[in-house]
Structure formats: structure tokens, C-alpha cells
Design a protein around this motif. Structure first.
Motif, mmCIF file in Angstrom:
data_model
loop_
_atom_site.group_PDB
_atom_site.id
_atom_site.type_symbol
_atom_site.label_atom_id
_atom_site.label_comp_id
_atom_site.label_asym_id
_atom_site.label_seq_id
_atom_site.Cartn_x
_atom_site.Cartn_y
_atom_site.Cartn_z
ATOM 1 N N ASN A 102 -18.043 2.382 5.938
ATOM 2 C CA ASN A 102 -17.163 1.260 5.634
ATOM 3 C C ASN A 102 -16.624 0.646 6.924
ATOM 4 O OD1 ASN A 102 -17.381 1.725 2.774
ATOM 5 N ND2 ASN A 102 -16.060 3.509 3.077
ATOM 6 N N GLU A 156 -7.182 -5.589 1.412
ATOM 7 C CA GLU A 156 -7.154 -4.130 1.440
ATOM 8 C C GLU A 156 -6.008 -3.555 0.621
ATOM 9 O OE1 GLU A 156 -5.021 -5.290 5.372
ATOM 10 O OE2 GLU A 156 -6.761 -5.978 4.213
ATOM 11 N N LYS A 195 0.811 -1.217 0.000
ATOM 12 C CA LYS A 195 0.000 0.000 0.000
ATOM 13 C C LYS A 195 0.843 1.264 0.000
ATOM 14 C CE LYS A 195 -3.826 0.112 2.406
ATOM 15 N NZ LYS A 195 -4.796 0.024 3.524
ATOM 16 N N GLU A 234 -10.718 -6.566 6.709
ATOM 17 C CA GLU A 234 -11.767 -5.705 6.163
ATOM 18 C C GLU A 234 -13.152 -6.208 6.548
ATOM 19 O OE1 GLU A 234 -11.553 -2.781 4.164
ATOM 20 O OE2 GLU A 234 -9.510 -2.830 4.952
ATOM 21 N N ASP A 264 -8.452 -12.387 3.445
ATOM 22 C CA ASP A 264 -8.913 -11.262 4.264
ATOM 23 C C ASP A 264 -9.319 -11.741 5.642
ATOM 24 O OD1 ASP A 264 -9.827 -8.684 5.056
ATOM 25 O OD2 ASP A 264 -11.871 -9.274 4.560
#
Length: 375
Positions: free
Chosen positions: A244, A125, A103, A153, A150
Motif C-alpha cells: 500500500n 484516509e 481517525k 494516499e 485526497d
């Protein structure tokens, strides 16, 4: 034969059968819905996040690092207490090459390729950043597949599929199913009771990493700890405000909601904020220090006049329950706080101890939660 030894033998036999029957390749559907074909069982794995060892440790507790040829350097910083326990049991992990993040754009594709991995496990993510930086294309050109999992998230929806995916990749399907059965059984000990009793749902504010910074206040929307609260019979005050998994509330919103419970997520974050106001819960935590820090957080402007402070229903719980396959233990502890009359016979600490004894390569140490109502 010990439980760990039996599971190791079972995994080895499963892997032999699996390899013989699938000598060329398998195709898995990852949590991003992508079909990925690769040779299996995978012998050389890169962990796109170091804390993915939480999953591998459940599947291969005697040798969780055998197939790890590289990992992101976050485990030792975000969860130093558990890292120290793994390091004591497996001192060779210090020699595993580490990477920057996908990221933040610091991942080194050439370094990864030099390790000749069979697969890169990536958290969902990081998918957008991975594609924006064309890491996926670069790795594909080198015939290195990415598989997305995951447990952060949307851990309730994705942890069990992720365990099954990794079980397929590693030839550890039997071990994955054994853990999944345990997780579902432990979750049902809360959800079945809540469904039958249909109690009033108290308002709850989840203070994500409270004290980590001077700003207030990070929280959770309808997923992750927000969903844990719902499953435990509470009303997450941020649902409907934060759309979210993660977001922020301002002090006025918290005061107006007047939560009956506040749950601060905490951990040992000396690597990020040395000596910070965060609540240092986790394995082996000093409970006197944790309680003092938790009490200090009641003095913030956002806590002015709220019911949770007046009644002492002000709690702290290990932050990494948001980012590990141990989510069901957090749901149990939340249920104990929110509805003690319904869960007098539920012992989340016993659940956490059994999780370690049956599935993990490290011993259990208490310290994962505290409440100002504790005697």
C-alpha cells in the motif's frame, strides 16, 4: 494589477456567475466516488485536516481563511514553519475553532454542528474511521455533507481531481484550472524527458521520516513518494514489499537491496519528538543543522555498506511534499538527484519560487531539500 489581485478578481467574478446559474445546489463526485449535493459556492467550510489549507491557499490566496469556520489542529504541529508564515500574514487564524481527529475518535459532532458549516472536507484516509464512528450518519442527520478529497494516499491520481472538486465547491473553478495547468506543465518537464531518454533506473530507498523514531524503517509502497521516485526515473526498493502507500522495511531488506540513493523525508517535528534525530528541512531551515542530522542517519545499522552512503547520494527532502498539492516539485528534485545528466537545466527551486509567487499567499523561503553531495 498583480497576479494575486487578478486571480482574486477572476475568482470573485466566477463565483458570482456560478452562484447565479446554480442558486439552489450542485452535485459533485468526490474522490471516494460518492455523489454529494449541496448549496454552492460554500460559505462556511470545516477542514477535516488543517493542511487542506495548502489547497485552499492556491485557490483563494488573498483570503484563504475567509470561509474556514473550523479545522483540525494539525497544521501548526506537523508544519510549524509554514504555519508561522500563514499566521504572520493572517493573524486571525488563531481564533478559528480547532477539532480533534476523525481517525482517533476525538472529533466533536456537536461542536461542528454549532458552526453551521455548509460542508466538511475530509481526507480519504479518514473515511473508514468516519464510517465506523458513524460520524457520517450523524452529520447527515444534521444536513451537513462530507466531501472526500485526497492529496496523501494517492496524490498523483487524486490531487488534480481534488483541486477541481474544491474549485467547484468554492466557486473557484478558474483558479483551480490555472493551478492544474501549471502542475501538469511542471510534471511534464520530468516525465517527458524520462520517457524519451529511457535511462537506467537506480535503486532508491525512501526513508519516511527518518530519525523520527528509533525504529527502522518506514517507507512508501507504489504510491505517494514511491510513485514520485518511479516518475523521476528510479526504482523504489519497497515496491513489491510494501503493498500500500505506507509501510515498513527491515534493515536486512535495505542492505540486501543496496540502494544507490537514499531519500530521507524530514520536517520540523518538535511538537511530536522534541530534539529528535529527524532532519529539519522546510522553509527557512538551518542547512548546517539539517546536514549534520542527515550525516548522523548514515550511521544506522540499515545503512551498513550500502552504495548511497559510499557515494554521498544521501538526500533529505521536505516530508510535506507527500501531503500537499506541490508534489511535482518533489518529482523534479528527485529527478535532479537520480539523473543529473538529463536535468542540468531543471531548477526545482525556481519552480517552488514560481509556485509561491503565482499562487500562494506567503513568500518563498529556501530550505526544502539537502544532499550530502551538495557543495
Amino acid at each position: 494589477m498583480s497576479s494575486h489581485a487578478f486571480r482574486t478578481l477572476l475568482s470573485a467574478l466566477t463565483a458570482l456567475t456560478f452562484t447565479a446559474a446554480n442558486a439552489d445546489s450542485i452535485t459533485v463526485t468526490d474522490v471516494a466516488g460518492r455523489q454529494v449535493s449541496l448549496d454552492a459556492p460554500a460559505e462556511r467550510v470545516i477542514l477535516g485536516e488543517g493542511r487542506q489549507i495548502y489547497l485552499l491557499g492556491l485557490l483563494e490566496p488573498e483570503t484563504p481563511f475567509t470561509h474556514v469556520v473550523g479545522w483540525r489542529e494539525d497544521f501548526s504541529q506537523a508544519d510549524p514553519d509554514n504555519y508561522a508564515r500563514y499566521l504572520e500574514r493572517f493573524p486571525d487564524i488563531e481564533a478559528i475553532p480547532t477539532f480533534g481527529g476523525f481517525k482517533d475518535g476525538t472529533f466533536d459532532v456537536e461542536q461542528a454542528a454549532a458552526l453551521n458549516p455548509d460542508v466538511v472536507l475530509m481526507n480519504i484516509e479518514a473515511k473508514a474511521a468516519t464510517e465506523d464512528a458513524a460520524y457520517d450518519d450523524k452529520l447527515a442527520e444534521l444536513d451537513i455533507p462530507i466531501v472526500y478529497v485526497d492529496f496523501r494516499e494517492d496524490p498523483i491520481a487524486h490531487t488534480i481531481p481534488s483541486m477541481r472538486i474544491i474549485g467547484q465547491l468554492m466557486g473557484d473553478e478558474a483558479a483551480a484550472e490555472e493551478f492544474i495547468a501549471f502542475a501538469e506543465e511542471q510534471m511534464a518537464r520530468v516525465t517527458d524527458v524520462i520517457e524519451d531518454a529511457n535511462p537506467e533506473h537506480p535503486n532508491v530507498f525512501i526513508d519516511r521520516a527518518g530519525g523520527y523514531s528509533d525504529e527502522c524503517c518506514m517507507s512508501f509502497g507504489p504510491a505517494n513518494f514511491g510513485e514520485y521516485v518511479t516518475l523521476a526515473g528510479g526504482n523504489n526498493i519497497a515496491e513489491g514489499i510494501i503493498p500500500n502507500s505506507f509501510g515498513n522495511l527491515n534493515p536486512e531488506q535495505i542492505i540486501a537491496a543496496n540502494p544507490e540513493h537514499v531519500v530521507v523525508t524530514g520536517g520540523n517535528w518538535d511538537a511530536y519528538v522534541p530534539g529528535g534525530a529527524w532532519v529539519g528541512v522546510g522553509p527557512g531551515a538551518n542547512m548546517d543543522h539539517a546536514r549534520a542530522k542527515l550525516e548522523a542517519l548514515t550511521e544506522r545499522t540499515a545503512m551498513t555498506g550500502i552504495e548511497a552512503v559510499d557515494t554521498g547520494n544521501f538526500h533529505a527532502i521536505w516530508h510535506q511534499f507527500y501531503n500537499s498539492p506541490y508534489y511535482f516539485v518533489a518529482v523534479q528534485q528527485l529527478a535532479k538527484w537520480l539523473h543529473p545528466e538529463l536535468f542540468d537545466d531543471l531548477d526545482p527551486e525556481a519552480t517552488m519560487r514560481e509556485l509561491h509567487d503565482r499562487f500562494l499567499p506567503i513568500d518563498y523561503a529556501p530550505g526544502y531539500w539537502i544532499s550530502l553531495n551538495d557543495d
